[in-house]
Structure formats: structure tokens, C-alpha cells
Design an enzyme around this catalytic site. Structure first.
Site, short mmCIF file in Angstrom:
data_model
loop_
_atom_site.label_atom_id
_atom_site.label_comp_id
_atom_site.label_asym_id
_atom_site.label_seq_id
_atom_site.Cartn_x
_atom_site.Cartn_y
_atom_site.Cartn_z
N ASN A 150 0.81 -1.23 0.00
CA ASN A 150 0.00 0.00 0.00
C ASN A 150 0.83 1.27 0.00
O ASN A 150 0.40 2.29 -0.49
CB ASN A 150 -1.00 0.00 1.17
CG ASN A 150 -0.34 0.11 2.51
OD1 ASN A 150 0.79 -0.35 2.70
ND2 ASN A 150 -1.03 0.70 3.46
N GLY A 226 2.22 -5.51 7.75
CA GLY A 226 1.19 -6.26 7.03
C GLY A 226 0.03 -6.55 7.96
O GLY A 226 -0.21 -5.80 8.91
N SER A 227 -0.66 -7.64 7.70
CA SER A 227 -1.88 -7.92 8.47
C SER A 227 -1.54 -8.44 9.87
O SER A 227 -0.45 -8.97 10.11
CB SER A 227 -2.73 -8.97 7.75
OG SER A 227 -2.08 -10.23 7.81
N ASN A 228 -2.51 -8.34 10.76
CA ASN A 228 -2.33 -8.84 12.12
C ASN A 228 -2.16 -10.36 12.11
O ASN A 228 -1.33 -10.91 12.85
CB ASN A 228 -3.53 -8.43 12.98
CG ASN A 228 -3.41 -8.95 14.39
OD1 ASN A 228 -3.71 -10.10 14.63
ND2 ASN A 228 -2.93 -8.12 15.30
N VAL A 230 -0.88 -12.37 9.77
CA VAL A 230 0.46 -12.78 9.33
C VAL A 230 1.51 -12.30 10.34
O VAL A 230 2.43 -13.05 10.69
CB VAL A 230 0.77 -12.23 7.91
CG1 VAL A 230 2.21 -12.56 7.50
CG2 VAL A 230 -0.21 -12.81 6.90
N GLY A 231 1.35 -11.08 10.83
CA GLY A 231 2.32 -10.54 11.80
C GLY A 231 2.41 -11.39 13.05
O GLY A 231 3.49 -11.59 13.61
N GLU A 248 4.21 -3.97 12.46
CA GLU A 248 3.21 -2.91 12.25
C GLU A 248 2.06 -3.58 11.50
O GLU A 248 2.23 -4.02 10.38
CB GLU A 248 3.82 -1.76 11.45
CG GLU A 248 3.15 -0.42 11.75
CD GLU A 248 1.89 -0.22 10.94
OE1 GLU A 248 0.79 -0.53 11.49
OE2 GLU A 248 1.98 0.21 9.80
N CYS A 282 -3.03 1.76 6.64
CA CYS A 282 -3.14 1.30 8.03
C CYS A 282 -3.82 2.36 8.87
O CYS A 282 -4.39 2.06 9.91
CB CYS A 282 -1.75 1.07 8.62
SG CYS A 282 -0.85 -0.15 7.73
N GLU A 462 8.14 2.93 14.14
CA GLU A 462 8.93 3.27 12.97
C GLU A 462 9.08 4.79 12.94
O GLU A 462 8.44 5.50 13.69
CB GLU A 462 8.22 2.79 11.71
CG GLU A 462 8.00 1.28 11.77
CD GLU A 462 7.89 0.62 10.43
OE1 GLU A 462 8.93 0.27 9.85
OE2 GLU A 462 6.76 0.44 9.99
C1 UN1 Z 1 0.39 2.82 6.19
O1 UN1 Z 1 -0.72 2.87 5.72
O2 UN1 Z 1 0.87 1.76 6.60
O3 UN1 Z 1 0.08 8.48 7.91
C2 UN1 Z 1 1.29 3.99 6.20
C3 UN1 Z 1 -0.14 8.03 6.79
C4 UN1 Z 1 1.02 7.80 5.85
C5 UN1 Z 1 1.60 6.43 6.07
C6 UN1 Z 1 0.61 5.31 6.07
N1 UN1 Z 1 2.02 8.81 6.10
O4 UN1 Z 1 -1.27 7.77 6.40
#
Ligand code: UN1
Length: 494
Positions: A150, A226-228, A230-231, A248, A282, A462
Site C-alpha cells: 500500500n 502487514g496484516s495482524n 500474518v504478523g 506494524e 493502516c 517506525e
Molecule cells: C500505512 O498505511 O501503513 O500516515 C502507512 C499516513 C502515511 C503512512 C501510512 N504517512 O497515512
């Protein structure tokens, strides 16, 4: 169709098996390029190369390592438009957002290049006379970086830039749905003069290639986005193998709109956060917690605004919302609509694939608003990762905060209010890693920590200074120049 190769020990090489996979343009379904489908042997070659490159990269002064990052950033800037077009073509997001993704990569690269002359440790007084005490950062070793589709430019830079500036080497496994952007990034490193073996790229899927990265004994730390589901599996394997891991794993982010909010501003934030990147962030706002007094007005205007959004290919300048990444994701998103309806939510707009024939072939889903959602519904608890958002009613601020916090994720939250006391109460009470006041849930900047609580992560962050903690080990150093044995905790005891 173009063919691409892995990058191992400074060489472009095919998968040892000769197997390949193809990436596709989500706006049309057209095949784009052929990439190596890497196996355990390819990952082993990459990990080996990274391990051999480690001593000299680690010994390279950090300001010299930084010069390479500065060159990468400069080239990214020069080629930003081309990189953004390539990114949109394989991933689908609208061009302006793809340029934002590349810009986030540039920003992170420059930020971490700056760390070449910082990476501060500290000195502190010793408890004993004639004794010096300090702590410095050391690289962890060979890092495995597993990244999603993404943010195919930004997220790899979030992992690789802090890892490399700190003296680690890396094995990078990008998503098989956006491999070409990773290939471009790797080319930039090659052109910038990165020594062979410092960064190795293996293309492939999660269950085979990603798993091999997680399991290879020379890779001592894994960073996964990635997804919860898989993580959690990655974390379990890393625990068994005694490896460090940074995770994450998404969010179920909410925007709270109180009765006193500027509703127009809140709607701007909602439209951008719920439907930007087709909801595939995310940080996407997939819940809207709206106070009773403003609910009717908010819902009416939200539906009007949503229906004005133009769905189409990301390269078309008139498009507001692009396709989603692939047919499997499309099916998953579509399946949530009847799930929500069965639990009592109603579709206020959208809820289906568009009937328009000119979009046939692409993976499109209409921007969707579900109303009458309740906090316990699956659509209000599970990450949908598509252009679907659910409106939940709240009586007051306290109830809104409770609903906000009551999901298995904890990445980003936002509140729209003109009451400063309520804003600060929300900042205190909200338990996500990121909180916005009078702005949507997306748009984190690279110099602040990024990550979240509960099922979103495992405590690592991160970006910013926090990323250095993820990719370095502290080393505490004591230098005794007293010329005699001084015993800590004993010779100072009073
Ligand atoms: C993500 O979707 O994993 O804050 C990252 C944000 C972007 C990064 C998203 N700077 O939406």
C-alpha cells in the site's frame, strides 16, 4: 512484458528455480512485469551476501554511509514523477498520492541521512572517581525487511534507511503486488554506489519467500508491516527462533466528531482519511464516531460528499478514488457489506462494485458509507482495508473515547471539536499511538514515531528517532582511569 531480477551481492540474478510471477495493473487487470519467485535458496544467497557485507559496512563511518543515502534522495527527487507513475501503474493509488508516497520516501531518506552525523549516544557521570561512562548505538546485524503493497516506496524506506544508516545490512522482501517500486528503489541504491551485499532484494510471496526471510538463521532481526494474522505468525516464529521482531499490523482507526465540531472541516478530514488510497492505509478512518446532536446533518452531508467522488484509474487526473489492489482484496471488501447488513448496519451509499462498463477489468469498489453501526459489529472492529467506513453514534465525549479505544487495534485516532478542554481530554483518554485534533487519521510525518498499541504492533515504532531504537543495540562502555580496581555498588556504598 519486462522481466526483473533479484539483487543479491550487487548482481541482478534470476530465482535459482527459474520460477517467476507477474504483477498487474489494478486499474485494468493487465499484466505488467515478470519477477523472480524466490525460494529458500535465493533467500539464503541474499542472507549470506548480507552477512559477508556486514563487517565492512559496519566499519564504514556513518557520515560516509549517509553520503549514499543523500545520493538516493537526490535521485528520487529528480525522478519523482516517473517513480510516481510507475507506482500508480502497479498499485493503483491516484497519481497525487503516489507522488506523496515517493515524497515520504525522500523525506525519510534525508532524515536518516542526517543521522549519519548524529546517532547520538550519551555520556553520564560514573558513581566512581576517575571513571568514564557512556553509551553508544551499534547495528543489530542482518535485518529482514518485509513490506506491504500500500505504500511501496515509503514503507521500504522506513525500514531500510534507519537500518542501513545504523550500519546494518539487509534482505528486503517487498510485496509481490508492488514489486516494481521496490526494484526502482534498489536501482537507486545501486546507482548511488551502495557496496555489494549491503542491500539484497528477493521478490516473492509471503508464505514462501517471506517465511524464508523470517526463518533464515543469519537474519537476526525482522521488521514486518502487514496484516495482524500474518504478523502474529511472524512473531511466533521469531520467538521460537530467538529473533527480534518489529511489527506494524494495521488499524481500525476512528474519527470522533463532537456536536461543537466544524462539520465542513470534519467532512474534509473524513473524506480524505476514509477514501484516500481507496481506504488501503493502516491509518484509514474506517469508523466515524459521531455525537448525537450532529449525527443527522453529518450523515446527510457525508453521503452527498461521498457520492461526488469519482472512481477511476489513478493515472486519470479526474479520479478521486482509484482501484483496490487485487481481486482477492476486492472480494474481501465486498464480503463485509452483507456481514454488516446481517448485524443491522445499513448501506447509505456505495456497497458494491461500480456498474460502469469503462471500469470493467479493474478492481474497483464504490466508496461506501455504512450507517447505524454499533461498536460490537464486525464492520466496526475488523480491518477492512478498502473504501468502506461505518458511522457509529455516541452520546458524549466519554462514550466516544470508550468506543474509540474498544477495538483490537490502536494505530491512529482523530477528534473534531472546537472545545479545547474536550480536545485535551481526548488526547489524554485515547490510547492509540497517533492522535490528531481537527485533522483526519492519515498523514503521519516522518520525523515523529509511527506505530500503535494493542494488535497494531509489538511496542516498536517506525520513523523518527524511535526507528533508531528498532535497528540498533545499546552498548554501555565504562573506562576506568583510576589505575586501581574500583568496585561499583561496593566501593561507593555509604
Ligand atoms: C500505512 O498505511 O501503513 O500516515 C502507512 C499516513 C502515511 C503512512 C501510512 N504517512 O497515512
Amino acid at each position: 512484458m519486462d522481466s526483473f531480477q533479484n539483487y543479491i551481492d550487487g548482481q541482478w540474478v534470476s530465482a535459482r528455480s527459474g520460477h517467476t510471477f507477474t504483477n498487474h495493473n489494478p486499474a485494468s487487470g493487465a499484466a505488467l512485469g515478470r519477477f523472480p519467485d524466490s525460494s529458500v535458496e535465493d533467500v539464503a544467497a541474499a542472507a549470506d551476501a548480507a552477512n559477508r557485507a556486514l563487517p565492512s559496512w559496519r566499519a564504514t563511518p556513518a557520515p560516509q554511509r549517509a553520503e549514499i543515502l543523500y545520493r538516493v534522495a537526490a535521485m528520487m527527487r529528480e525522478r519523482k514523477d516517473d517513480l510516481a507513475r510507475a507506482l500508480t501503474t502497479e498499485m493503483g493509488k491516484v497519481l497525487k498520492e503516489a507522488a506523496g508516497d515517493v515524497q515520504e520516501g525522500i523525506d525519510m531518506t534525508l532524515y536518516m541521512a542526517g543521522e549519519g552525523r548524529r546517532q547520538f549516544g550519551f555520556t553520564t557521570p560514573s558513581e566512581l572517581p576517575n571513571k568514564w561512562a557512556m553509551a553508544v548505538r551499534q547495528p543489530k546485524g542482518v535485518i529482514g525487511a518485509i513490506t506491504p503493497w500500500n505504500f511501496p516506496m515509503a514503507i521500504p524506506t522506513w525500514k531500510l534507511m534507519p537500518a542501513l544508516i545504523s550500519g546494518n545490512t539487509a534482505v528486503f522482501k517487498p510485496s509481490q503486488y508492488a514489486p516494481q517500486t521496490a526494484w526502482h528503489l534498489t536501482r537507486l541504491f545501486e546507482e548511488a554506489g551502495l557496496p555489494p551485499g549491503v542491500l539484497n532484494v528477493v521478490f516473492g510471496d509471503g508464505p514462501d519467500t517471506g517465511k524464508a526471510v523470517v526463518e533464515h538463521p543469519l537474519i537476526s532481526f525482522v521488521s514486518f508491516t502487514g496484516s495482524n494474522a500474518v504478523g502474529t505468525e511472524v512473531a511466533r516464529r521469531c520467538a521460537e527462533l530467538g529473533k527480534g521482531v518489529a511489527l506494524e499490523m494495521g488499524g481500525k482507526n476512528a474519527i470522533i466528531v463532537l456536536d461543537d465540531a466544524d462539520v465542513s472541516l470534519a467532512l474534509d478530514g473524513v473524506i480524505w482519511s476514509a477514501f484516500g488510497t481507496s481506504g488501503q492505509r493502516c491509518t484509514a478512518a474506517s469508523r466515524l464516531i459521531v455525537q448525537r446532536g450532529v449525527l443527522d446533518e453529518f450523515q446527510t452531508r457525508l453521503v452527498e460528499r461521498t457520492e461526488k467522488l469519482r472512481l477511476g484509474p489513478g493515472l486519470d487526473p479526474n479520479t478521486d478514488v482509484g482501484p483496490v489492489i487485487n481481486p482477492a482484496q476486492l472480494d474481501k471488501i465486498a464480503a463485509y457489506i452483507p456481514i454488516g447488513q446481517a448485524e443491522g448496519a445499513r448501506v447509505a451509499t456505495g456497497g458494491r462494485r461500480p456498474p460502469a462498463t469503462d471500469l470493467t477489468g479493474g478492481y474497483y469498489f464504490e466508496p461506501t458509507v455504512l450507517i447505524d453501526a454499533r461498536p460490537e459489529m464486525r464492520v466496526a472492529r475488523e480491518e477492512i482495508f478498502g473504501p468502506v467506513t461505518s458511522v457509529i453514534r455516541a452520546g458524549d465525549l466519554d462514550e466516544a473515547i470508550t468506543i474509540n479505544n474498544g477495538v483490537p487495534y490502536g494505530l491512529s485516532s482523530s477528534i473534531f471539536t472546537r472545545d479545547i478542554d474536550k480536545a485535551f481530554r481526548a488526547i489524554d483518554g485515547i490510547t492509540t499511538g497517533i492522535v490528531y485534533v481537527n485533522a483526519g487519521t492519515i498523514g503521519a510525518e516522518v520525523h515523529l514515531p509511527f506505530g500503535g498499541t494493542r494488535g497494531t504492533g509489538n511496542g516498536h515504532r517506525e520513523a523518527g528517532q524511535a526507528a533508531l531504537d528498532t535497528y540498533t543495540e545499546w552498548k554501555s562502555i565504562y573506562i576506568d582511569y583510576s589505575g586501581r580496581l574500583q568496585r561499583a555498588q561496593i566501593d561507593t556504598a555509604s
